[in-house]
Structure formats: C-alpha cells, structure tokens
Enzyme design. Structure first.
Site, mmCIF file in Angstrom:
data_model
loop_
_atom_site.group_PDB
_atom_site.id
_atom_site.type_symbol
_atom_site.label_atom_id
_atom_site.label_comp_id
_atom_site.label_asym_id
_atom_site.label_seq_id
_atom_site.Cartn_x
_atom_site.Cartn_y
_atom_site.Cartn_z
ATOM 1 N N ASP A 39 15.528 32.071 -7.124
ATOM 2 C CA ASP A 39 14.471 31.005 -7.300
ATOM 3 C C ASP A 39 14.631 30.262 -8.495
ATOM 4 O O ASP A 39 14.992 30.746 -9.363
ATOM 5 C CB ASP A 39 13.239 31.233 -6.990
ATOM 6 C CG ASP A 39 12.292 30.141 -6.356
ATOM 7 O OD1 ASP A 39 11.810 30.120 -5.532
ATOM 8 O OD2 ASP A 39 11.973 29.302 -7.260
ATOM 9 N N HIS A 110 12.670 30.888 4.272
ATOM 10 C CA HIS A 110 12.898 31.524 3.329
ATOM 11 C C HIS A 110 11.694 32.752 3.138
ATOM 12 O O HIS A 110 10.631 32.458 3.004
ATOM 13 C CB HIS A 110 13.166 30.793 2.107
ATOM 14 C CG HIS A 110 12.098 29.781 1.770
ATOM 15 N ND1 HIS A 110 11.950 28.707 2.480
ATOM 16 C CD2 HIS A 110 11.084 29.723 0.834
ATOM 17 C CE1 HIS A 110 10.937 27.885 2.054
ATOM 18 N NE2 HIS A 110 10.565 28.573 1.299
ATOM 19 N N HIS A 112 10.262 35.228 -0.083
ATOM 20 C CA HIS A 112 10.505 35.197 -1.245
ATOM 21 C C HIS A 112 10.232 36.788 -1.749
ATOM 22 O O HIS A 112 9.237 37.538 -0.831
ATOM 23 C CB HIS A 112 9.050 34.509 -1.787
ATOM 24 C CG HIS A 112 8.963 32.754 -1.594
ATOM 25 N ND1 HIS A 112 9.123 32.313 -2.711
ATOM 26 C CD2 HIS A 112 8.556 32.240 -0.705
ATOM 27 C CE1 HIS A 112 9.045 31.014 -2.533
ATOM 28 N NE2 HIS A 112 8.588 31.056 -1.015
HETATM 29 P P1 5GP Z 1 7.998 27.297 -0.472
HETATM 30 O O1 5GP Z 1 7.005 26.643 -1.152
HETATM 31 O O2 5GP Z 1 8.835 26.390 0.344
HETATM 32 O O3 5GP Z 1 7.809 28.730 0.137
HETATM 33 O O4 5GP Z 1 9.254 27.810 -1.587
HETATM 34 C C1 5GP Z 1 10.551 26.974 -1.891
HETATM 35 C C2 5GP Z 1 10.954 27.538 -3.094
HETATM 36 O O5 5GP Z 1 12.304 27.112 -3.163
HETATM 37 C C3 5GP Z 1 10.265 27.363 -4.323
HETATM 38 O O6 5GP Z 1 9.802 28.546 -4.941
HETATM 39 C C4 5GP Z 1 11.250 26.637 -5.378
HETATM 40 O O7 5GP Z 1 11.224 27.125 -6.480
HETATM 41 C C5 5GP Z 1 12.442 26.917 -4.537
HETATM 42 N N1 5GP Z 1 13.551 26.036 -4.765
HETATM 43 C C6 5GP Z 1 13.496 24.747 -4.459
HETATM 44 N N2 5GP Z 1 14.348 24.053 -4.499
HETATM 45 C C7 5GP Z 1 15.363 24.803 -5.113
HETATM 46 C C8 5GP Z 1 16.647 24.807 -5.373
HETATM 47 O O8 5GP Z 1 17.387 23.623 -5.281
HETATM 48 N N3 5GP Z 1 17.405 26.026 -5.657
HETATM 49 C C9 5GP Z 1 16.734 27.051 -5.553
HETATM 50 N N4 5GP Z 1 17.522 28.118 -6.051
HETATM 51 N N5 5GP Z 1 15.477 27.351 -5.420
HETATM 52 C C10 5GP Z 1 14.761 26.283 -5.095
#
Ligand code: 5GP
Length: 124
Positions: A39, A110, A112
């Site tokens: 992340d 995704h 985590h």
């Molecule tokens: P969500 O809130 O959708 O469950 O989590 C999205 C996750 O994607 C967040 O933890 C954020 O830090 C991560 N993220 C967003 N954009 C990118 C990116 O361009 N590269 C990586 N490696 N992680 C990302």
C-alpha cells in the site's frame, strides 16, 4: 470519495493500471489469479494489498460473478502472501472495504493485509 459499488467496472481505475503495468507498484507476489503489492500509504508495519486479476469492482461483485477457480485462487493467494510476509505466528488482519459505508476508494476489489504489530480494536 467512496465509490458507488453499483457502477460498472471502470478499466481506468488505479489498480487496473497497476495490473497492466502502466503505473509502478512495489510488487510482492503474482500468480494466475492475483497480484499483491505494498500500500502506498501504509497504516501498519505491514500493509499489503492483494487484488484479483479479473475485473471486479468489489467483494460483492467478486463473490457474485467470479468462478469457483478464481475465488479459490484469489483466497489462496491472500493466505500465501501473509505466510510469505511471516505474519502467521504473531497473527494479522485481512480486510476489504465495500462501497460507501465501507469507505472503499478504489473500484477494483482489494484485500488489505495488516500485520507486523498489535493492530488494536477492529473498528477505531
Ligand atoms: P480502500 O479505501 O479503497 O479500501 O483502500 C484503497 C487503498 O489503496 C488505500 O489504502 C490507499 O493507500 C491505496 N492506494 C491508493 N492509490 C494507490 C496507488 O497508486 N498505489 C498503491 N500502492 N496504493 C494505493
């Protein structure tokens, strides 16, 4: 902004671009079914994301439409990554945000994986 989980899959989302190699990522693991990477904004000592290779907006979409093979391959990949990261002995957490109440920001499923430290209460 949380995503609208009822929208169709958007090929231009950031994780689709990572899967296609159009933008860089810190790759951790890849197989036929899944791709794992660090992340960009880690919330724990270990914060790794695992995404399916197929085009699925969310856990809801994946659990509805994915084949048994895709589901098995993806779930096994999540476990594999956690083991490779050495998280099993001390324990870890897996989490998926879905839609607005879940706070999902990227419209490609995704998982985590958090670990490497005590993770505190389940919901802050
Ligand atoms: P969500 O809130 O959708 O469950 O989590 C999205 C996750 O994607 C967040 O933890 C954020 O830090 C991560 N993220 C967003 N954009 C990118 C990116 O361009 N590269 C990586 N490696 N992680 C990302």
């Amino acid at each position: 902004m949380p995503i609208d989980p009822t929208e169709p899959y958007d090929d231009a989302n950031i994780f689709a671009k990572i899967l296609r190699g159009e933008i860089p990522s810190s790759k951790v693991y890849e197989d036929e079914w899944a791709f794992a990477f660090e992340d960009i904004n880690p919330q724990a000592e270990v914060h790794t994301l695992v995404i399916p290779k197929g085009s699925y907006v969310s856990w809801d979409d994946f659990s509805t439409r994915a084949s048994a093979e895709e589901i098995a391959g993806f779930v096994r990949a999540v476990g594999h990554v956690a083991r490779e990261k050495g998280l099993v002995e001390q324990g870890y957490r897996v989490m998926a945000n879905i839609g607005a109440h879940g706070g999902q920001e990227v419209p490609h499923l995704h998982i985590h994986i958090f670990g490497g430290q005590p993770l505190g209460p389940m919901i802050a």
